[in-house]
Design an enzyme around this catalytic site. Structure first.
Site, short mmCIF file in Angstrom:
data_model
loop_
_atom_site.label_atom_id
_atom_site.label_comp_id
_atom_site.label_asym_id
_atom_site.label_seq_id
_atom_site.Cartn_x
_atom_site.Cartn_y
_atom_site.Cartn_z
N ASP A 139 -103.62 71.85 66.22
CA ASP A 139 -103.85 70.43 65.94
C ASP A 139 -104.91 70.20 64.86
O ASP A 139 -105.56 69.16 64.84
CB ASP A 139 -104.26 69.67 67.21
CG ASP A 139 -103.31 69.91 68.35
OD1 ASP A 139 -102.10 69.89 68.10
OD2 ASP A 139 -103.77 70.13 69.48
N GLN A 171 -99.72 76.13 66.01
CA GLN A 171 -100.87 76.36 66.89
C GLN A 171 -102.07 76.89 66.08
O GLN A 171 -102.18 76.57 64.92
CB GLN A 171 -100.51 77.31 68.04
CG GLN A 171 -99.60 76.69 69.08
CD GLN A 171 -98.13 76.75 68.72
OE1 GLN A 171 -97.65 77.75 68.23
NE2 GLN A 171 -97.41 75.69 68.95
N LYS A 200 -102.53 70.89 60.01
CA LYS A 200 -101.86 71.81 59.08
C LYS A 200 -100.74 71.10 58.30
O LYS A 200 -100.51 71.40 57.14
CB LYS A 200 -101.27 73.01 59.83
CG LYS A 200 -102.32 73.89 60.47
CD LYS A 200 -101.73 75.02 61.27
CE LYS A 200 -101.11 74.60 62.59
NZ LYS A 200 -102.05 74.09 63.58
N GLY A 213 -96.55 70.19 66.93
CA GLY A 213 -96.23 68.83 66.50
C GLY A 213 -97.09 68.43 65.32
O GLY A 213 -98.29 68.26 65.45
N HIS A 214 -96.48 68.37 64.16
CA HIS A 214 -97.21 67.92 62.99
C HIS A 214 -96.93 66.43 62.83
O HIS A 214 -95.78 66.02 62.81
CB HIS A 214 -96.68 68.58 61.71
CG HIS A 214 -96.95 70.04 61.64
ND1 HIS A 214 -98.15 70.60 61.96
CD2 HIS A 214 -96.17 71.05 61.23
CE1 HIS A 214 -98.09 71.90 61.77
NE2 HIS A 214 -96.89 72.20 61.33
P1 IMP Z 1 -97.12 76.79 75.29
O1 IMP Z 1 -97.20 77.10 73.84
O2 IMP Z 1 -96.30 75.58 75.61
O3 IMP Z 1 -96.72 77.99 76.10
O4 IMP Z 1 -98.62 76.43 75.80
C1 IMP Z 1 -99.66 77.39 75.85
C2 IMP Z 1 -100.99 76.78 75.44
O5 IMP Z 1 -100.95 76.47 74.05
C3 IMP Z 1 -101.33 75.47 76.15
O6 IMP Z 1 -102.73 75.39 76.32
C4 IMP Z 1 -100.88 74.40 75.16
O7 IMP Z 1 -101.58 73.19 75.32
C5 IMP Z 1 -101.25 75.06 73.85
N1 IMP Z 1 -100.44 74.61 72.73
C6 IMP Z 1 -99.16 74.93 72.43
N2 IMP Z 1 -98.77 74.33 71.29
C7 IMP Z 1 -99.83 73.65 70.85
C8 IMP Z 1 -100.07 72.84 69.66
O8 IMP Z 1 -99.22 72.67 68.80
N3 IMP Z 1 -101.30 72.30 69.57
C9 IMP Z 1 -102.26 72.51 70.49
N4 IMP Z 1 -102.10 73.25 71.58
C10 IMP Z 1 -100.90 73.81 71.75
#
Ligand code: IMP
Length: 438
Positions: free
Chosen positions: A16, A227, A19, A43-44
């Site tokens: 977040d 991420q 990017k 999510g951009h």
């Molecule tokens: P997952 O990617 O859904 O398996 O989640 C694993 C961890 O990564 C969790 O703490 C999510 O909140 C975090 N996470 C996954 N995608 C994002 C992102 O795009 N931004 C921020 N945190 C993310």
């Protein structure tokens, strides 16, 4: 012919960082954008002329019709989520035909991945990661377990049917035994995904070949990370991480471009820190100050809407991100969120048992022993959202950025002071180094 230039855009924190906006700036002159990891957990949010686009799977380059966008093999693709995103882009007048491609080697997310994830996240006594519930982790588990379905297999109807039948039998048994969940209907799933496959098919290519050919033809490529470093499966705050290689190394394995073809790594950091979900966060603010940053920065997840945890800038983590990714340029985003503060604490060092340490803990519990040492920087208490050049920034803001440079050894090449494309300060050396002027 000279090989095209390349740059990796990587989150230097927990995701977040903004990017999407950096990809948007780079695609002024870069011709191809390739996503290399993650799935629709990312999510951009990109705002162009006041119009808001949320991109989850589709790379940011899609908003420039002359740019080619690639979803690489390192991504886990939910075909239904992809088609929904494509439909909403089409409805917004965005070109997606002939300029958007999916790797035939990307893994496919199926409904049982979500079923398994929900079951294990809600299981009593387990470690709650606070995932996005998109089936990301279980899909990567199947990839590494060598039982995943790849996009090429999705398009092979006979294979798709057999795969879904076998997988459902196995996942339903496990789901029932471990989490007492209702079984999924393989037949219904096959019909739905065979239909989706027909719509996905025109986008599918051998993208490793496409990208390497583009480079050989002198075309430039941006690798778009999802991420951030601290959510990387190897280098992040394990097990509170996502299941892919979010760091710059993932750009190579996640696209099929050799590491020797990567020229520059650009790390993106907010002027402070946020994280969504569970896990260590050394500089976290749990008081009114944290709430203030959350409100001013509108820190709510783009995908799940969850409030983000907030905290001060963490330089030991930023140095770590620099080391792991090889960051030479930093982009500092959301500087304007700190505009009102008279004083801004920044974590400059970690101490464990009163001893300074340059090491980032390998265990999540190791973070409990960390004492953050803060340096208080003077605030600038002046709005920056309309500032367009580095020189026009208030002196204290320039000093804040210079301090980040001194402490990390990376140059700040770009600063974002608001969500719009225009609310961007580009440092001339960065524009020159990345050949961003037409
Ligand atoms: P997952 O990617 O859904 O398996 O989640 C694993 C961890 O990564 C969790 O703490 C999510 O909140 C975090 N996470 C996954 N995608 C994002 C992102 O795009 N931004 C921020 N945190 C993310």
């Amino acid at each position: 012919m000279k090989r095209g230039r390349t740059a990796v855009i990587v989150g230097a924190q927990w995701g977040d960082e903004g990017k999407g906006k950096v990809v948007d700036v780079l695609t002024r002159t870069f011709e191809v954008v390739a996503r290399y990891a993650g799935g629709h957990n990312a999510g951009h949010t990109v705002i162009i002329n006041g119009k808001k686009f949320i991109l989850q799977l589709v790379p940011g380059g899609i908003l420039r019709p002359e740019c080619t966008s690639v979803i690489g093999n390192g991504v886990v693709l939910d075909p239904l989520a992809f088609l929904k995103e494509v439909a909403s882009l089409r409805a917004g007048g965005v070109k997606v035909d002939g300029n958007l491609f999916i790797s035939n080697r990307a893994q496919v997310i199926l409904p049982y991945h979500r079923m398994m994830e929900l079951g294990s996240e809600n299981a009593p006594g387990g470690v709650k990661i606070g995932t996005t519930s998109r089936g990301i982790g279980p899909s990567y588990e199947d990839k590494m377990g060598r039982r995943g379905l790849r996009v090429a297999d999705l398009l092979d109807e006979k294979l798709l049917r057999t795969h879904i039948e076998n997988a459902c039998r196995e996942k339903n048994l496990i789901g029932h035994a471990l989490f007492n969940v209702d079984p999924l209907d393989a037949d219904k799933m096959f019909r739905e995904y065979a239909g989706a496959a027909r719509e996905v098919a025109p986008f599918v290519r051998d993208t490793a070949l496409l990208l390497n050919q583009a480079l050989a033809e002198g075309k430039s490529i941006v690798f778009e990370g999802a991420q951030g470093t601290m959510l990387d499966i190897d280098h992040g705050t394990y097990p509170f991480v996502t299941s892919s290689s979010a760091t710059s190394g993932g750009a190579s394995t996640g696209t099929g471009i050799p590491p020797t073809s990567i020229d520059t790594v650009i790390g993106i950091t907010k002027a402070y820190c946020t994280r969504v979900g569970g896990g260590p966060f050394p500089t976290e603010l749990t008081d009114a100050q944290g709430e203030d940053i959350r409100k001013r920065g509108n820190e709510f997840g783009a995908v799940t809407g969850r409030p983000r945890r907030t905290g001060w800038l963490d330089l030991p983590l930023l140095r770590y991100a620099g080391m792991i990714n090889g960051i030479s340029w930093l982009v500092v985003t959301k500087l304007d969120v700190l505009d009102h503060l008279t004083e801004i604490p920044v974590c400059v060092e970690y101490k464990v048992d009163d001893q300074a340490t340059g090491e980032v803990p390998a265990q999540a519990c190791g973070y409990e022993k960390i004492e953050c040492i803060y340096h208080k920087m003077p605030g600038w208490t002046t709005p920056t959202s309309n500032v367009r050049t580095l020189e026009a920034l208030p002196k204290a803001a320039r000093e804040y950025l210079a301090f980040i440079e001194k402490e990390t050894g990376a140059r700040v090449g770009m600063i974002s002071t608001g969500p719009d494309r225009e609310q961007t300060i580009l440092v001339p050396e960065f524009v020159r180094a990345l050949e961003l002027s037409h």
